[in-house]
Design an enzyme around this catalytic site. Structure first.
Site, PDB file in Angstrom:
ATOM      1  N   ASN A 203       0.850  -1.199   0.000  1.00 27.11           N
ATOM      2  CA  ASN A 203       0.000   0.000   0.000  1.00 27.11           C
ATOM      3  C   ASN A 203       0.881   1.243   0.000  1.00 27.11           C
ATOM      4  OD1 ASN A 203       0.502   0.846   2.861  1.00 27.11           O
ATOM      5  ND2 ASN A 203      -0.320  -1.205   3.214  1.00 27.11           N
ATOM      6  N   ARG A 204       0.259   2.388  -0.059  1.00 26.75           N
ATOM      7  CA  ARG A 204       1.010   3.630  -0.289  1.00 26.75           C
ATOM      8  C   ARG A 204       1.537   4.284   0.983  1.00 26.75           C
ATOM      9  NH1 ARG A 204      -2.827   7.216  -3.726  1.00 26.75           N
ATOM     10  NH2 ARG A 204      -1.216   8.761  -3.293  1.00 26.75           N
TER      11      ARG A 204
END
Ligand code: CTP
Length: 403
Positions: A203-204
Site C-alpha cells: 500500500n502507499r
C-alpha cells in the site's frame, strides 16, 4: 522537534558534538549548520554521523530545496553554539553570507546562543553592544561561563556546558517531558504480503506519520518501541531513544506489536496493515509460461491487530488506532470514524481522509481525533509532526483524566 544547531568557528565546537548528541537522543530532528570556520575544528562527517542528516555550510548546495531558507522556516528552535565574537557581530548586523546567516534570517523560531571567546573579546564594547542588540531582539543568551580558557588564561568566555545549553534551549520553547516513564509502542509504514519470492501486495503508506508519532513520544520522555513495516528509505532515521523492530507482513507485525504491547502503557497502530494475504504463496516466481488468460489469487483475511489489542487491553492501557477513510455520498468523515472507533473499541482513533491525491506521500495531514463514545477531541490540520503533537496531547490528557 525540528532543531537547527548552528556551529561557528571556535575550539568549543567539539563540545557542540555533545549538544547535538543530547538533542538527537531525546528524539529531536537535529540539523547542523556549521560555518566554514567551524568545519576546521569539527568536520562535516562528524556532524552528519551524529545528526544523521546531510550537512553543508553553503547556500549553493541543495538549491532545488531552497535550503538557504527551508531550514530556518522548518525550525522550531535554533541553537548557535559556540557563537564566536565574529558570529555575534554578523548576527547583530543581519549578515547572510553563508547558510547559517540565511537560516537565522529566515527563521521565526526562538534562537538560543551560547557565546564562547576570550575574556577580552567578550568584554569588548563591540561584543557587549551586539549581545545587547540580540537580547533586545529576543535572542536568548546562555553563558558564557567563567573558567579556564584555551590560552591558559581564565575569566568569562568559556562556552557553557552542553547539558546546560540543551536544558536552557528546550526550556525556552517549553519542551515538555510529560511522557516520562511511559512505555509506548508505535507501528508505522505499510505491510507487504508476498505473492511469490519477488512480488507483493502493498500500500502507499510511507511511514512518515507513524515515525512522527514515535519521535514526538521519545522527545517528551517516553521509552518507545517502533514496529516498522515497510517505510520509505529517507523516513526511517534511527533515533537513539527509539528501539526499532522490523516487520514485513501483517503476521510479523501482529507478533511484534503483541510482544511489545505486553509491557506497554500506550499502543499506537499507525501502520497500514493489509487486511488480506495471499492464501498460497508461490515458492517460485510465477511465470506466464504455459499460462493462458488472467491470474486469480485467492486472498484470506488477516487478523485485525488493533481490534485484538483493544479486546486484550490491560487495565490502564491506552489503545490508539488510525483510520484511513473515503466518505461516500451523504456521510461525513466523522460518521465513518465513529463507526470504526466503535467497531474496533479504540480509546482514541485518528481519522484522516484518503483518496488518490490525499493522505499519502506528503508531509501535510488533516485529521480528526475521536474518543471512545464518539466525541471529537480535536481536529488538526498541519504537518505530520503537528498531528503527532496533538495526538500525544490528547493521549496524555485522557490518561490524566482516567487516573
Ligand atoms: N489495522 C490492524 N489490523 C488490520 C487492519 C488494520 O491493526 N488487519 C489497524 C490499522 O493499523 C489502523 C486501523 O486498524 O490503526 C484502521 O485501519 P484501516 O485500514 O483504516 O481500517 P480497516 O480495518 O482496514 O477497515 P476498512 O478497510 O474496512 O476501512
Amino acid at each position: 522537534m525540528f532543531i537547527v544547531v548552528g556551529v561557528t568557528g571556535g575550539i568549543a565546537a567539539y563540545k557542540s558534538v555533545h549538544i547535538v548528541r543530547l538533542l538527537v537522543k531525546q528524539g529531536h530532528d537535529v540539523h547542523v549548520v556549521p560555518t566554514e570556520d567551524a568545519v576546521r575544528f569539527v568536520g562535516i562527517p562528524t556532524w552528519e554521523a551524529i545528526s544523521r542528516h546531510p550537512v553543508t555550510t553553503s547556500v549553493h548546495d541543495d538549491v532545488a530545496r531552497v535550503r538557504h531558507v527551508a531550514l530556518g522556516q522548518a525550525a522550531d528552535l535554533v541553537v548557535v553554539a559556540p557563537a564566536t565574537a565574529n558570529s555575534l557581530a554578523k548576527m547583530a548586523a543581519g549578515l547572510a553570507d553563508d547558510l547559517l546567516g540565511t537560516t537565522l534570517l529566515a527563521t521565526s523560531a526562538p534562537v538560543v546562543v551560547a557565546p564562547a571567546m576570550h575574556t577580552e573579546m567578550w568584554r569588548h564594547a563591540a561584543t557587549q553592544h551586539n549581545v545587547a542588540l540580540l537580547r533586545a531582539r529576543g535572542v536568548h543568551i546562555v553563558g558564557p561561563a567563567e573558567g579556564e580558557l584555551t590560552g591558559g588564561d581564565s575569566g568569562p568566555g568559556r562556552m557553557s556546558e552542553p547539558e546546560e545549553i540543551v536544558s536552557a534551549a528546550l526550556g525556552v520553547v517549553g519542551a515538555r517531558r510529560d511522557l516520562e516513564g511511559l512505555s509506548v509502542v508505535v507501528s508505522a509504514g505499510g505491510t507487504r504480503e508476498p505473492i511469490d519470492p519477488v512480488r507483493f501486495i502493498g500500500n502507499r503508506s510511507s511511514g512518515r506519520q507513524g515515525i512522527a508519532v514515535a519521535r514526538e513520544a521519545a522527545s517528551r520522555g517516553a521509552s518507545v518501541t517502533l514496529v516498522a513495516a515497510h517505510v520509505e528509505d529517507d523516513v526511517l532515521v534511527p533515533v537513539p531513544g527509539i528501539s526499532i523492530v522490523h516487520a514485513a507482513t501483517a503476521k510479523d507485525l501482529a507478533e511484534a506489536v503483541r510482544d511489545a504491547a505486553l509491557t506497554a502503557d500506550v499502543v499506537v497502530m499507525a501502520a497500514a496493515v493489509a487486511d488480506y494475504r495471499v492464501a498460497d504463496i508461490a515458492p517460485r516466481k510465477l511465470t506466464k509460461e504455459g499460462r493462458v488468460g488472467g491470474l486469480t489469487l485467492e486472498l484470506v483475511e488477516n487478523e485485525d491487530i488493533l481490534a485484538g489489542l483493544a479486546r486484550d487491553r490491560r487495565d490502564g492501557q491506552t489503545i490508539v488506532g488510525f483510520a484511513a477513510e473515503m466518505p461516500g455520498d451523504g456521510e461525513t468523515l466523522i460518521d465513518r470514524g465513529r463507526r470504526k472507533a466503535a467497531r474496533k473499541d479504540t480509546d482514541l482513533l485518528v481519522v484522516n481522509e484518503v483518496g488518490w491525491a490525499k493522505g499519502f506521500e506528503r508531509s501535510e495531514n488533516e485529521v480528526v481525533l475521536i474518543e471512545r463514545g464518539g466525541g471529537v477531541v480535536d481536529t488538526v490540520a498541519g504537518s505530520k509532526g503537528d498531528v503527532a503533537v496533538a495526538l500525544w496531547n490528547a493521549i496524555h490528557a485522557m490518561r490524566m483524566k482516567n487516573r
